[in-house]
Design a protein around this motif. Structure first.
Motif, PDB file in Angstrom:
ATOM      1  N   ASN A  37     -46.917-138.465   1.705  1.00  0.00           N
ATOM      2  CA  ASN A  37     -46.644-137.239   2.452  1.00  0.00           C
ATOM      3  C   ASN A  37     -46.275-136.139   1.492  1.00  0.00           C
ATOM      4  O   ASN A  37     -46.038-136.631   0.480  1.00  0.00           O
ATOM      5  N   ASP A  38     -46.359-135.206   1.945  1.00  0.00           N
ATOM      6  CA  ASP A  38     -45.942-133.831   1.368  1.00  0.00           C
ATOM      7  C   ASP A  38     -44.755-133.271   2.054  1.00  0.00           C
ATOM      8  O   ASP A  38     -44.318-131.988   1.867  1.00  0.00           O
ATOM      9  N   GLU A  39     -43.857-134.114   2.798  1.00  0.00           N
ATOM     10  CA  GLU A  39     -42.617-133.465   3.254  1.00  0.00           C
ATOM     11  C   GLU A  39     -41.483-134.142   2.599  1.00  0.00           C
ATOM     12  O   GLU A  39     -40.406-133.988   3.340  1.00  0.00           O
ATOM     13  N   GLY A  40     -41.400-134.605   1.578  1.00  0.00           N
ATOM     14  CA  GLY A  40     -40.319-135.004   0.882  1.00  0.00           C
ATOM     15  C   GLY A  40     -39.652-136.442   1.236  1.00  0.00           C
ATOM     16  O   GLY A  40     -38.422-136.394   1.059  1.00  0.00           O
ATOM     17  N   ARG A  41     -40.544-136.996   2.008  1.00  0.00           N
ATOM     18  CA  ARG A  41     -39.776-138.380   2.660  1.00  0.00           C
ATOM     19  C   ARG A  41     -40.102-139.477   1.860  1.00  0.00           C
ATOM     20  O   ARG A  41     -41.346-139.576   1.431  1.00  0.00           O
ATOM     21  N   VAL A  42     -39.046-140.358   1.602  1.00  0.00           N
ATOM     22  CA  VAL A  42     -39.168-141.463   0.843  1.00  0.00           C
ATOM     23  C   VAL A  42     -38.428-142.890   1.433  1.00  0.00           C
ATOM     24  O   VAL A  42     -37.414-142.621   2.084  1.00  0.00           O
ATOM     25  N   ASN A  43     -39.453-143.790   2.052  1.00  0.00           N
ATOM     26  CA  ASN A  43     -38.702-144.935   2.454  1.00  0.00           C
ATOM     27  C   ASN A  43     -39.473-146.329   1.911  1.00  0.00           C
ATOM     28  O   ASN A  43     -40.552-146.624   2.264  1.00  0.00           O
ATOM     29  N   ILE A  44     -38.930-146.925   0.925  1.00  0.00           N
ATOM     30  CA  ILE A  44     -39.345-148.273   0.317  1.00  0.00           C
ATOM     31  C   ILE A  44     -38.351-149.357   0.513  1.00  0.00           C
ATOM     32  O   ILE A  44     -37.209-148.877   0.252  1.00  0.00           O
ATOM     33  N   LYS A  45     -39.088-150.641   0.783  1.00  0.00           N
ATOM     34  CA  LYS A  45     -38.193-151.610   0.897  1.00  0.00           C
ATOM     35  C   LYS A  45     -38.450-152.737  -0.266  1.00  0.00           C
ATOM     36  O   LYS A  45     -39.522-152.705  -0.637  1.00  0.00           O
ATOM     37  N   GLN A  46     -37.645-153.251  -0.764  1.00  0.00           N
ATOM     38  CA  GLN A  46     -37.630-154.426  -1.857  1.00  0.00           C
ATOM     39  C   GLN A  46     -38.480-153.690  -3.139  1.00  0.00           C
ATOM     40  O   GLN A  46     -38.972-154.344  -3.563  1.00  0.00           O
ATOM     41  N   LEU A  62     -44.170-141.117  -9.908  1.00  0.00           N
ATOM     42  CA  LEU A  62     -45.151-140.782 -10.842  1.00  0.00           C
ATOM     43  C   LEU A  62     -46.272-141.576 -10.750  1.00  0.00           C
ATOM     44  O   LEU A  62     -47.457-141.191 -10.716  1.00  0.00           O
ATOM     45  N   MET A  63     -45.960-143.018 -10.479  1.00  0.00           N
ATOM     46  CA  MET A  63     -47.197-143.848 -10.226  1.00  0.00           C
ATOM     47  C   MET A  63     -48.012-143.702  -8.914  1.00  0.00           C
ATOM     48  O   MET A  63     -49.048-143.809  -9.316  1.00  0.00           O
ATOM     49  N   ALA A  64     -47.159-143.328  -7.862  1.00  0.00           N
ATOM     50  CA  ALA A  64     -48.160-143.060  -6.714  1.00  0.00           C
ATOM     51  C   ALA A  64     -48.849-141.999  -6.755  1.00  0.00           C
ATOM     52  O   ALA A  64     -50.139-141.914  -6.333  1.00  0.00           O
ATOM     53  N   GLN A  65     -48.248-140.867  -7.380  1.00  0.00           N
ATOM     54  CA  GLN A  65     -49.164-139.564  -7.522  1.00  0.00           C
ATOM     55  C   GLN A  65     -50.050-139.751  -8.582  1.00  0.00           C
ATOM     56  O   GLN A  65     -51.174-138.907  -8.661  1.00  0.00           O
ATOM     57  N   SER A  66     -50.248-140.890  -9.448  1.00  0.00           N
ATOM     58  CA  SER A  66     -51.270-141.024 -10.194  1.00  0.00           C
ATOM     59  C   SER A  66     -52.323-142.199  -9.219  1.00  0.00           C
ATOM     60  O   SER A  66     -53.459-142.644 -10.255  1.00  0.00           O
ATOM     61  N   GLY A  67     -52.216-142.594  -8.361  1.00  0.00           N
ATOM     62  CA  GLY A  67     -53.130-143.553  -7.704  1.00  0.00           C
ATOM     63  C   GLY A  67     -52.720-144.939  -7.912  1.00  0.00           C
ATOM     64  O   GLY A  67     -53.602-145.874  -7.830  1.00  0.00           O
ATOM     65  N   LEU A  68     -51.515-145.288  -8.524  1.00  0.00           N
ATOM     66  CA  LEU A  68     -51.372-146.566  -8.655  1.00  0.00           C
ATOM     67  C   LEU A  68     -50.625-147.156  -7.429  1.00  0.00           C
ATOM     68  O   LEU A  68     -49.526-146.503  -6.823  1.00  0.00           O
ATOM     69  N   GLN A  69     -50.439-148.473  -7.342  1.00  0.00           N
ATOM     70  CA  GLN A  69     -49.708-149.014  -6.418  1.00  0.00           C
ATOM     71  C   GLN A  69     -48.346-149.302  -6.851  1.00  0.00           C
ATOM     72  O   GLN A  69     -48.343-149.382  -8.069  1.00  0.00           O
ATOM     73  N   VAL A  70     -47.291-149.402  -6.282  1.00  0.00           N
ATOM     74  CA  VAL A  70     -45.854-149.659  -6.667  1.00  0.00           C
ATOM     75  C   VAL A  70     -45.612-150.959  -6.059  1.00  0.00           C
ATOM     76  O   VAL A  70     -45.824-151.457  -5.131  1.00  0.00           O
ATOM     77  N   PRO A  71     -44.506-151.821  -6.922  1.00  0.00           N
ATOM     78  CA  PRO A  71     -44.162-153.091  -6.540  1.00  0.00           C
ATOM     79  C   PRO A  71     -43.048-152.905  -5.681  1.00  0.00           C
ATOM     80  O   PRO A  71     -41.803-152.934  -5.902  1.00  0.00           O
ATOM     81  N   ALA A  72     -43.505-153.091  -4.379  1.00  0.00           N
ATOM     82  CA  ALA A  72     -42.540-153.119  -3.133  1.00  0.00           C
ATOM     83  C   ALA A  72     -43.230-153.737  -1.744  1.00  0.00           C
ATOM     84  O   ALA A  72     -44.220-154.050  -2.193  1.00  0.00           O
ATOM     85  N   MET A  73     -42.512-153.791  -0.882  1.00  0.00           N
ATOM     86  CA  MET A  73     -43.261-154.438   0.330  1.00  0.00           C
ATOM     87  C   MET A  73     -44.266-153.360   1.010  1.00  0.00           C
ATOM     88  O   MET A  73     -44.054-152.201   0.693  1.00  0.00           O
TER      89      MET A  73
END
Length: 781
Positions: free
Chosen positions: A293-302, A349-360
């Motif tokens: 999103n481009d609304e500054g919202r972050v919510n990641i688990k594990q 940085l990873m997500a904005q590069s198209g990389l997946q992130v190690p989380a649920m």
């Protein structure tokens, strides 16, 4: 994105891992130059590409990307008239083949939908003719084959013949004059065959000296007898080289003609390799695709830091940008505060590069225009700056660019100076960043900041947990709970005398002690709440699973019910069709006989209407068949025409068998039914006696006998069944079935049928005047 930030957050280490997953230099080139994008649409597209590639890897486990090379430099050389080597031509053929294999692999996949991948491979051009030309001239080892041209085949045949002649002549020297040779072998110098001759026999052999050994004891001489043949051999080799260059020149020209298609294929293959490198990196990290999103919202688990070994990393939940925009983390050193900062920055940085992130699965990350970080000791000796000055210089530059599309990470904000002034400055800096609606996470040791989150809107406290029993940090992030020093508890565990600890507590202000007690209570409450949440979540999952199971069972039940209804309706429709066809035949036959029967046309129309009304409605078409319970029920009497609702058939009242029960004649059957299951149609009107059975009995349409001789077994049974029904309607008391004597099969079938039919009271063989055992006489009820 600032290069310094990429280094501070160790983004380049991720890129290094990414390049290790590429299958070609084409993909590696794109991986090395990968940088985070600041445009939401582009980031979403990159994430979708990675997800498609990840789905292919999950389903197939691999993708054929072997044999693909970066052939752009070779293509460019052909465009300026250069001649490629055989190996370069072979690389081009291999790349064409690799692209075709990849295209076939993707096109053969049925699942899942892959619009991006399919669009990429759809644009790959086959170039089969160019590949065939190259493969017909160059073998798998990169050598031009004899069959590349007729001339080359002739030249190489000539070379082999000349070499054989030279060797034969020189072999004769090694046998006859072996004493004059240093070694009885044939060797090569200056591309000419020579013999190793001892110095003292130089004149005995004669010929041209091409070389000598380091000691001078051996001369490498080309005997005069083979000079001419060697000359021919050298000439043939020159011709071979010229012909090979001509062939490679033709191939290079053909490659230049397809340069546009080749560039297209190379770009697409490189992009596919880059996509799958990102997917492979995600698989190695057990990563998932975040929603952007481009609304500054972050919510990641594990969330797990990708650069910490899996057996050591502690997963954490991070949330910001919804109920609060700033987090202040307090806690002991080495507790994981800095790791948390770097984790969120690196994930972004990873997500904005198209990389997946190690989380649920189901995590959400924001696209920021800038990520700023002030982390670690950046003291500059050359500039003679203190730790505080170094951090403050960095913070000043950050504050010049902060807006609502930035993520700011402060490590030990305000450290390196007087605690009171540092704490005041830290709160002021945080206030300014919060005012600009940026997303900020800051770590600190200052106790004054523990209450900061309670006095500011949009700010929340957090801490890293510390286990008092083991005296070790757990690295778990607790959002909503400020950290406490634990100094007294740690000292007690380490053996400090209790009276010293109690004296120390007296030096601590009442307010500070109250805050510590409050924090301890909050930590205990948080742990209990988390435990209760886990149990509740487990119950919720079980309930959801049970709900899904019940829904599935209900769906199967409904499907089965629909199938049974449909099957019953089809069976009923088939029976109705058959009955109508037979009834139509009867009506038509009676119509044809109306002159002799003296029936009027309107009576036939009435009979036809009754047939139409007798057709039962199917279950799926029934509506409001049951009479209203509010209507008074009519008294029924013998002869009334009624509809039996349970059978959906019309009949006639025969008699009343009880206070609320009647006997109804339905066709040839008599049925007992309750009054609520009977619908009145009309009272029987006195009419002239013209029943259909009487008409049929008086006519000659139904004969008193049926001849089955010569009929097939199945056909005979069908005719018998229909004939008995017709005879019953005609009112015959007895009928004769002629089946002949023969094998007795038809006789047995007729008598078995008679045994089972409820309207046949008995049967017997025909008498002497009736045909004897070739006839069975049926007594009808």
């Amino acid at each position: 994105m600032n290069e310094r930030i990429l280094d501070v957050l160790e983004y380049n280490k991720i890129i290094s891992q990414l390049t290790n997953h590429t299958a070609s230099s084409l993909g590696k080139e794109q991986a090395v130059s990968l940088k985070p994008s600041v445009h939401l649409e582009e980031v979403v597209k990159l994430q979708n590409e990675t997800d498609e590639a990840a789905q292919v890897l999950r389903l197939k486990g691999h993708i054929p990307l072997g044999g693909i090379f970066d052939i752009k430099p070779s293509i460019k050389r052909t465009m300026i008239g250069g001649i490629l080597s055989a190996l370069e031509c072979l690389d081009i053929a291999s790349t064409i083949y690799g692209g075709r294999q990849l295209k076939r692999f993707i096109e053969d996949m049925e699942e899942p939908e892959m619009p991006i991948l399919r669009d990429l491979v759809e644009g790959l051009l086959p170039l089969s003719e160019l590949e065939r030309k190259i493969k017909s001239c160059i073998d798998d080892h990169g050598s031009v084959m004899d069959g590349a041209s007729d001339k080359l085949r002739t030249i190489r045949s000539k070379i082999r013949t000349s070499e054989s002649r030279v060797r034969d002549k020189l072999d004769s020297y090694t046998k006859s004059k072996s004493k004059m040779l240093s070694d009885a072998i044939v060797t090569i110098r200056n591309d000419r065959y020579v013999l190793p001759v001892k110095q003292e026999y130089r004149g005995s052999i004669g010929g041209i000296v091409h070389d000598q050994s380091a000691s001078g004891a051996t001369l490498f001489i080309e005997p005069q007898a083979v000079v001419e043949v060697n000359n021919q051999l050298q000439q043939a080799r020159v011709e071979e080289k010229q012909e090979v260059e001509r062939i490679l020149s033709q191939l290079s020209q053909a490659i230049a003609e397809e340069q546009s298609a080749l560039y297209n294929n190379v770009d697409r293959l490189g992009h596919v390799d880059f996509m799958f490198a990102r997917a492979k990196l995600g698989a190695s990290m057990k990563a998932s695709m975040p929603t952007m999103n481009d609304e500054g919202r972050v919510n990641i688990k594990q969330a797990r830091h990708p650069l910490i070994p899996p057996e050591e990393v502690v997963p954490n939940d991070i949330e910001i940008g919804d109920e609060f925009t700033s987090i202040v983390i307090t806690g002991p050193n080495t507790g994981g505060k800095t790791v948390t900062l770097k984790l969120l920055g690196l994930f972004t940085l990873m997500a904005q590069s198209g990389l997946q992130v190690p989380a649920m699965d189901g995590g959400e990350l924001a696209v920021f225009e800038q990520v700023f970080a002030d982390i670690g000791d950046e003291q500059s000796i050359e500039q003679s700056l203190s730790t505080f000055s170094s951090h403050m210089t960095n913070i000043v530059e950050i504050l010049k660019q902060v807006n609502n599309r930035t993520l700011v990470l402060f490590d030990e904000l305000g450290a390196g100076t007087d605690p009171q002034e540092g704490a005041a400055l830290a709160m002021s800096i945080l206030d300014e960043v919060v005012r600009r609606d940026a997303r900020v996470i800051a770590t600190t040791h200052y106790p004054e900041l523990k209450a900061y989150g309670y006095n500011r809107k949009g700010v929340v406290n957090a801490s890293v947990e510390f286990d008092i029993q083991t005296l070790k940090p757990t690295y778990r992030l607790l959002i909503g709970v400020p950290g406490r020093s634990n100094a007294f508890e740690i000292s007690r565990r380490l053996g400090l005398e209790e009276n010293i600890i109690e004296t120390a507590k007296q030096h601590v202000g009442v307010d500070s002690q109250s805050v510590e007690n409050m924090i301890a209570s909050l930590e205990a409450s948080t742990r209990e709440a988390e435990k209760d949440y886990e149990q509740a979540d487990l119950k919720r999952q079980e309930a959801e699973q049970l709900h899904q199971d019940l829904q599935e069972q209900w769906r199967q039940f409904e499907e089965q019910k629909e199938k049974l209804y449909k099957k019953a309706e089809e069976k009923a429709e088939k029976a109705i069709r058959k009955a109508r066809e037979e009834a139509e035949e009867i009506v038509n036959e009676i119509r044809n006989m109306k002159n002799s029967a003296e029936l009027k046309e309107h009576e036939w129309i009435e009979a036809r209407k009754m047939l139409d009304e007798a057709q039962p409605n199917l279950a799926s078409k029934q509506k409001n068949n049951t009479p209203s319970s509010n209507q008074p029920q009519r008294e029924l009497k013998a002869g009334d025409e009624v509809k039996l609702l349970t059978l959906n058939q019309q009949g006639t009242i025969v008699d009343q068998t009880g206070s609320n029960e009647y006997q109804v004649q339905v066709g040839v059957m008599k049925v007992k039914a309750k009054r609520k299951d009977i619908e009145f149609i009309k009272t029987k009107q006195p009419t002239k006696e013209k029943p259909m059975a009487t008409v049929r009995g008086k006519s000659h349409h139904v004969k008193p006998e049926l001849d089955l001789r010569g009929e097939r077994y199945e056909d005979a049974l069908k005719k018998l069944e229909k004939y008995v029904d017709d005879a019953l309607l005609a009112g015959y008391p007895t009928v004769s079935i002629i089946h002949g004597k023969g094998t007795g099969a038809l006789r047995t079938a007729v008598q078995n049928y008679a045994k089972k039919h409820r309207s046949i009271s008995s049967y017997r063989f025909g008498g002497m005047n009736e045909g004897g055992s070739g006839v069975t006489v049926l007594e009808l009820k």
